[in-house]
Design an enzyme around this catalytic site. Structure first.
Site, PDB file in Angstrom:
ATOM      1  N   GLU A 286      76.837  29.404 -22.046  1.00  0.00           N
ATOM      2  CA  GLU A 286      76.314  28.961 -23.347  1.00  0.00           C
ATOM      3  C   GLU A 286      74.861  28.583 -23.142  1.00  0.00           C
ATOM      4  O   GLU A 286      74.547  27.710 -22.331  1.00  0.00           O
ATOM      5  CB  GLU A 286      77.148  27.794 -23.877  1.00  0.00           C
ATOM      6  CG  GLU A 286      78.589  28.196 -24.199  1.00  0.00           C
ATOM      7  CD  GLU A 286      78.668  29.377 -25.157  1.00  0.00           C
ATOM      8  OE1 GLU A 286      77.946  29.403 -26.167  1.00  0.00           O
ATOM      9  OE2 GLU A 286      79.446  30.322 -24.871  1.00  0.00           O
ATOM     10  N   CYS A 320      70.375  22.268 -28.187  1.00  0.00           N
ATOM     11  CA  CYS A 320      70.344  23.725 -28.333  1.00  0.00           C
ATOM     12  C   CYS A 320      70.430  24.094 -29.803  1.00  0.00           C
ATOM     13  O   CYS A 320      69.979  25.142 -30.218  1.00  0.00           O
ATOM     14  CB  CYS A 320      71.500  24.341 -27.563  1.00  0.00           C
ATOM     15  SG  CYS A 320      73.074  23.628 -27.999  1.00  0.00           S
TER      16      CYS A 320
HETATM   17  P1  NAD Z   1      68.798  24.687 -17.039  1.00  0.00           P
HETATM   18  O1  NAD Z   1      69.166  26.109 -17.183  1.00  0.00           O
HETATM   19  O2  NAD Z   1      67.500  24.337 -16.428  1.00  0.00           O
HETATM   20  O3  NAD Z   1      69.904  23.926 -16.165  1.00  0.00           O
HETATM   21  C1  NAD Z   1      71.272  23.953 -16.518  1.00  0.00           C
HETATM   22  C2  NAD Z   1      72.102  23.739 -15.279  1.00  0.00           C
HETATM   23  O4  NAD Z   1      71.927  24.864 -14.415  1.00  0.00           O
HETATM   24  C3  NAD Z   1      71.695  22.513 -14.458  1.00  0.00           C
HETATM   25  O5  NAD Z   1      72.841  21.905 -13.947  1.00  0.00           O
HETATM   26  C4  NAD Z   1      70.856  23.119 -13.360  1.00  0.00           C
HETATM   27  O6  NAD Z   1      70.824  22.344 -12.193  1.00  0.00           O
HETATM   28  C5  NAD Z   1      71.601  24.405 -13.112  1.00  0.00           C
HETATM   29  N1  NAD Z   1      70.847  25.453 -12.421  1.00  0.00           N
HETATM   30  C6  NAD Z   1      69.520  25.671 -12.421  1.00  0.00           C
HETATM   31  N2  NAD Z   1      69.233  26.758 -11.668  1.00  0.00           N
HETATM   32  C7  NAD Z   1      70.407  27.245 -11.191  1.00  0.00           C
HETATM   33  C8  NAD Z   1      70.779  28.348 -10.386  1.00  0.00           C
HETATM   34  N3  NAD Z   1      69.889  29.195  -9.893  1.00  0.00           N
HETATM   35  N4  NAD Z   1      72.084  28.537 -10.121  1.00  0.00           N
HETATM   36  C9  NAD Z   1      73.016  27.702 -10.612  1.00  0.00           C
HETATM   37  N5  NAD Z   1      72.725  26.628 -11.386  1.00  0.00           N
HETATM   38  C10 NAD Z   1      71.440  26.411 -11.675  1.00  0.00           C
HETATM   39  O7  NAD Z   1      68.940  24.032 -18.485  1.00  0.00           O
HETATM   40  P2  NAD Z   1      68.682  22.502 -18.893  1.00  0.00           P
HETATM   41  O8  NAD Z   1      67.213  22.248 -18.954  1.00  0.00           O
HETATM   42  O9  NAD Z   1      69.524  21.598 -18.077  1.00  0.00           O
HETATM   43  O10 NAD Z   1      69.280  22.447 -20.371  1.00  0.00           O
HETATM   44  C11 NAD Z   1      68.568  22.807 -21.509  1.00  0.00           C
HETATM   45  C12 NAD Z   1      68.989  24.191 -21.969  1.00  0.00           C
HETATM   46  O11 NAD Z   1      70.390  24.196 -22.219  1.00  0.00           O
HETATM   47  C13 NAD Z   1      68.346  24.609 -23.271  1.00  0.00           C
HETATM   48  O12 NAD Z   1      67.976  25.964 -23.187  1.00  0.00           O
HETATM   49  C14 NAD Z   1      69.447  24.418 -24.291  1.00  0.00           C
HETATM   50  O13 NAD Z   1      69.317  25.209 -25.447  1.00  0.00           O
HETATM   51  C15 NAD Z   1      70.656  24.774 -23.487  1.00  0.00           C
HETATM   52  N6  NAD Z   1      71.884  24.206 -24.048  1.00  0.00           N
HETATM   53  C16 NAD Z   1      72.773  25.067 -24.638  1.00  0.00           C
HETATM   54  C17 NAD Z   1      73.931  24.569 -25.204  1.00  0.00           C
HETATM   55  C18 NAD Z   1      74.918  25.484 -25.872  1.00  0.00           C
HETATM   56  O14 NAD Z   1      76.041  25.050 -26.138  1.00  0.00           O
HETATM   57  N7  NAD Z   1      74.545  26.724 -26.153  1.00  0.00           N
HETATM   58  C19 NAD Z   1      74.180  23.196 -25.163  1.00  0.00           C
HETATM   59  C20 NAD Z   1      73.255  22.361 -24.537  1.00  0.00           C
HETATM   60  C21 NAD Z   1      72.109  22.875 -23.974  1.00  0.00           C
END
Ligand code: NAD
Length: 515
Positions: A286, A320
């Protein structure tokens, strides 16, 4: 008897007693700041020297806690512990597994303000937003528990004479949960307990921004009776352990929520079969949004302004689902902007660990710098009509910001900013309103403010988002009421908090017997 699901009520902070209770919870949490938190593998608490340091985003000198970082060796141990725990956990009935979740929900409910206060410190959440986050976590526990009990019955099939067919669900095996920081309790809780109640052990890697509140969930589930090894807590540096978790041959599913870039990377990597891997991995991803509220000429304009402003600036636009684009029919364009600016002037900005403010800081320096850059881009691409101030001297404060007269293809109309910035654009008729609404690669949420039934009917099918709202804002989905998930590059449309969610973590099986 377990009562039917009903969502957790929100706290009314206009009531003096509720405000006092929240302040007492903030004071309690303040007394517990700065502690060290361990990894948890097979129930064992492991402290490492290398730590993630979580700070209060509204007062960056204040350390919320230090959380041990897992290495690849710890991930190996967590997989071994998960595989061992799976042997027993998969034999528990859905009813018995559900009881762990009911108990966890009851524990959190009794300490609700305390959890919310941790969110105010760890993620910078204003009181009402933190309260909503905690309530949503409780809802996930209650909803998925009930749903698993129902799913355990399987589904009816057609039978023939002398032949019986059965359709039922079995858990898959250990999997990985990777949540974001912005719903640091709700999403962490929901994405973790769904696969668990379905019978699968989980390795939880929380966001490096909000690991303390994630640890609080682990404590609650342990207190609620979750057996050792079913939940292994492995916070760490994503650059060091992210790919390792995703690529691992024993990963059966990856339950990811976060940015488009990370989600796509995980999605691609998960398709590669590793040596010794005996199954295909399932990926729930997501991802981001570029969510639009459209307003036609028949709309209630006060409702339009209220919907845009609260969807754009609630939790500083760090959702999001946040409204980052308002596309307005040209005949009411100026009026909606005027009303939106007037309403935005009434919003307060401050430190939620001190006051009941509408907006706080954004989560960290990286987000602050990114949003500041986008504000500069916005000044080139459109006209700044309100806000634009930023200040990172004490915390990462960005004030609510409104731009107008954007070209639909402008960067601030296309790229996810994830901050308190909303861009207005004009359209000549409903066709153009819909065209602009659909012109990004995202398809998460959207709203239509209109009193024209024909337009609402068209939008139902033509507005390409996973969650569409009529005559209200585009945020604040509730578990069991508005199951959540996006189309297009917003993700796999898993519909969290809905009747199709748990099946992502289950294998459906058919057994046929001839008599
Ligand atoms: P992010 O992608 O930076 O991080 C999300 C998670 O992924 C964190 O736990 C991070 O440590 C991990 N991560 C980062 N690099 C990785 C890798 N290479 N391999 C595995 N895991 C890795 O996102 P964020 O800044 O934490 O969150 C904000 C984003 O999330 C925004 O784009 C927002 O729209 C989205 N979001 C979406 C929903 C939804 O339901 N669609 C809900 C909440 C947030």
């Amino acid at each position: 008897m377990v009562l039917p699901f009903k969502h957790e009520p929100f706290t009314d902070f206009t009531v003096e007693e509720n405000r006092k209770d929240y302040q007492a919870a903030l004071a309690k949490v303040k007394g517990e700041l700065g502690k060290d938190y361990p990894l948890v593998i097979n129930g064992e608490k492991i402290y490492t020297d290398d730590k993630l340091v979580s700070v209060n985003p509204s007062n960056k000198k204040e350390v919320v806690g230090q959380v041990s970082k897992a290495t690849q060796q710890h991930i190996e141990e967590a997989f071994s512990s998960s595989k061992e725990a799976f042997k027993e956990w998969k034999t528990w009935s859905a009813e018995d597994r559900a009881r762990v979740l009911y108990r966890a929900a009851a524990i959190v409910r009794r300490r609700k303000h305390e959890f919310s206060a941790w969110l105010s410190y760890d993620a910078g959440k204003p009181w009402d937003q933190a309260d909503g986050d905690t309530a949503e976590g409780i809802d996930f526990l209650e909803y998925y528990a009930r749903h698993m009990v129902e799913l355990e019955q399987g589904k009816p099939l057609t039978d023939r004479p002398n032949e019986d067919n059965k359709y039922f669900y079995q858990p898959m095996g250990p999997g990985v949960v990777i949540p974001p920081w912005n719903f640091a309790f709700a999403i962490v809780c929901g994405t973790t307990v769904a696969p668990i109640v379905a019978g699968n052990p989980v390795l939880l890697k929380p966001s490096e921004n909000t690991p303390v509140i994630a640890y609080k969930l682990v404590e609650v589930l342990e207190e609620a009776g979750l057996p050792k090894g079913v939940l292994n807590f492995v916070p760490g540096d994503p650059a060091e352990i992210g790919d390792y978790l995703v690529d691992h041959k024993d990963t059966h599913f990856i339950n990811f929520t976060g940015s488009r870039a990370t989600g796509v990377r995980i999605f691609e990597r998960a398709t590669k079969i590793q040596d010794g891997q005996t199954h295909l991995k399932r990926v729930v991803a997501e991802m981001g949004g570029k969510d639009t509220i459209i307003v036609d000429e028949s709309a209630d304009l006060d409702l339009a302004a209220e919907s845009i402003v609260h969807s754009a600036f609630g939790f500083s636009g760090q959702k999001c689902s946040a409204c980052s684009r308002a596309v307005i029919h040209e005949s009411v364009y100026d009026e909606v902007i005027k009303k939106s600016v007037e309403l935005t002037k009434t919003l307060t900005v401050g430190n939620p660990t001190e006051d009941n403010v509408y907006m706080a800081s954004v989560v960290n320096q990286k987000q602050f710098d990114k949003i500041k850059d986008y504000i500069e881009v916005g000044k080139q691409e459109g006209e700044l009509v309100f806000g634009g101030e930023t200040d990172d001297s004490k915390g990462f404060f960005v004030h609510p910001t409104i731009f107008k007269d954007l070209d639909p293809q402008a960067r601030i109309m296309q790229e996810e900013i994830f901050g308190p910035v909303v861009a207005f654009a004009k359209a000549k008729d409903f066709d153009e309103l819909l065209d602009i609404a659909n012109n990004t690669e995202y398809g998460l949420t959207g709203a239509v403010i209109s009193n024209n039934r024909e337009n609402l009917n068209r939008a139902q099918t033509e507005f390409l988002v996973g969650n569409l709202y009529f005559n209200r804002g585009c945020t604040a989905a509730i578990v069991g009421y508005q199951p959540f998930g996006g189309f297009k590059m917003s993700g796999t449309d898993s519909k969290a908090g809905g009747p199709d969610y748990l099946q992502h973590f289950l294998n459906a099986k058919v057994v046929t017997e001839r008599f």
